[in-house]
Write a protein that holds these residues in place. Structure first.
Motif, short mmCIF file in Angstrom:
data_model
loop_
_atom_site.label_atom_id
_atom_site.label_comp_id
_atom_site.label_asym_id
_atom_site.label_seq_id
_atom_site.Cartn_x
_atom_site.Cartn_y
_atom_site.Cartn_z
N MET A 91 -34.74 -8.68 -30.06
CA MET A 91 -35.44 -9.15 -28.87
C MET A 91 -36.77 -9.84 -29.15
N ARG B 123 -39.35 -12.39 -31.18
CA ARG B 123 -39.29 -13.64 -31.94
C ARG B 123 -39.83 -13.46 -33.36
N ARG C 10 -29.57 -12.93 -23.18
CA ARG C 10 -30.81 -13.63 -23.55
C ARG C 10 -32.05 -12.79 -23.19
N THR D 184 -35.37 -11.08 -24.10
CA THR D 184 -36.44 -11.20 -25.09
C THR D 184 -37.67 -10.46 -24.61
#
Length: 321
Positions: free
Chosen positions: A102, A104, A317, A319
């Motif tokens: 999750m 970056r 998706r 994050t």
């Protein structure tokens, strides 16, 4: 005969210390770093095992809380600690399983910077609904959600939290669309669930069972693939959605390059603690189940959990910063 007796006695005397002494033992207090604030289930479990583990190891075991950064602050501290068996990390799922999927960027290598020691516990979640929700079981819940795409809401303690991910996996496997409502913690979401402002949550049995028993919310199922000791009588979600499985999974890690003999001694001592009936009863009171096993077992469990959540997190998706 006398010479053979003396020779045998000498062999036994040489062998006895090797059997009596472990291959490794700590020479100073052992630290367990908990990357969460005091007071939660993880902190409670760490403190529950600390004293008996210290008795097994012959040195005190000290619990230190290092919250922050979605568990990364405490994880970094342990990853950079001397690899000598005296510093351990109490690892919730974000440390190795969820954060790498999750976030970056990570301040440590989730797998390479740690050595597995032992699995400590699994805590099943409950699928619970507001008191007047028109469903008596999981199949009926899915039917209601399917008839109202996006109209059924589910609460969590925040984006990327275990309750968020559990709800996302339920929606994905059932082929339904639900509206995620994140809160700042479990308590406010549960308050809104009791008040009827949200429809459902999938959170730990420890947090929800008391309210279920009081009739303030209704439980439909448990999240584990098999019935849970913490919630006897509740069917698994997997009976309706084959393959569904989710449980809060916590374990101990050491810094990478910790000697194998240290890992083995820590693993054996912890397994003895987890086998104690008093400890097992205390776990049950927390809505948790002890796991144990070898360090290799733990490594396999972590790999399985990474693959389980990869499909959900990537597809949805999800994050976090």
């Amino acid at each position: 005969m006398r010479r053979r007796f003396l020779l045998s006695a000498a062999v036994l005397l040489r062998a006895a210390p090797a059997r009596a002494q472990p291959a490794w033992a700590p020479t100073r207090p052992v630290r367990i770093v908990v990357p969460l604030a005091p007071g939660g289930t993880a902190d409670t479990i760490a403190r529950l095992i600390a004293d008996p583990l210290g008795a097994q190891l012959g040195q005190p075991v000290i619990v230190e809380n290092r919250p922050g950064g979605t568990n990364t602050v405490g994880a970094v501290q342990v990853a950079r600690a001397p690899a000598d068996g005296h510093t351990l990390l109490y690892a919730p799922p974000p440390v190795q399983i969820l954060n790498p999927l999750m976030m970056r960027s990570m301040p440590y290598d989730a797998l390479a910077d740690f050595a597995p020691v032992v699995a400590l516990m699994r805590a099943p979640k409950l699928l619970v609904v507001r008191p007047d929700f028109p469903a008596a079981d999981v199949a009926e819940f899915i039917a209601v959600a399917r008839a109202r795409p996006g109209g059924v809401t589910y609460a969590s303690s925040g984006i990327g939290s275990s309750a968020h991910l559990a709800g996302a996996m339920l929606a994905q496997m059932a082929g339904i669309e639900m509206l995620h409502v994140p809160y700042r913690g479990t308590a406010p979401g549960v308050q809104d669930l009791m008040a009827g402002r949200v429809d459902m949550t999938l959170d730990t049995a420890a947090a929800l069972l008391p309210l279920v028993r009081e009739g303030r919310i209704r439980a439909l199922a448990v999240s584990t693939r098999d019935p849970a000791e913490a919630a006897p009588g509740l069917p698994p979600i997997a009976r309706t959605l084959p393959g569904f499985h989710d449980a809060s999974f916590n374990y101990l890690l050491a810094p990478a390059r910790t000697p194998p003999e240290s890992i083995a001694a820590l693993n054996a001592a912890t397994n003895r603690v987890l086998a104690d009936p008093t400890i097992r009863a205390r776990y049950a009171g927390l809505g948790a189940e002890p796991v144990g096993g070898t360090s290799e077992d733990l490594a396999a469990m972590v790999r399985e959990e990474i693959e389980r959540w990869r499909g959900v997190i990537v597809a949805q998706r999800i994050t976090i910063e």
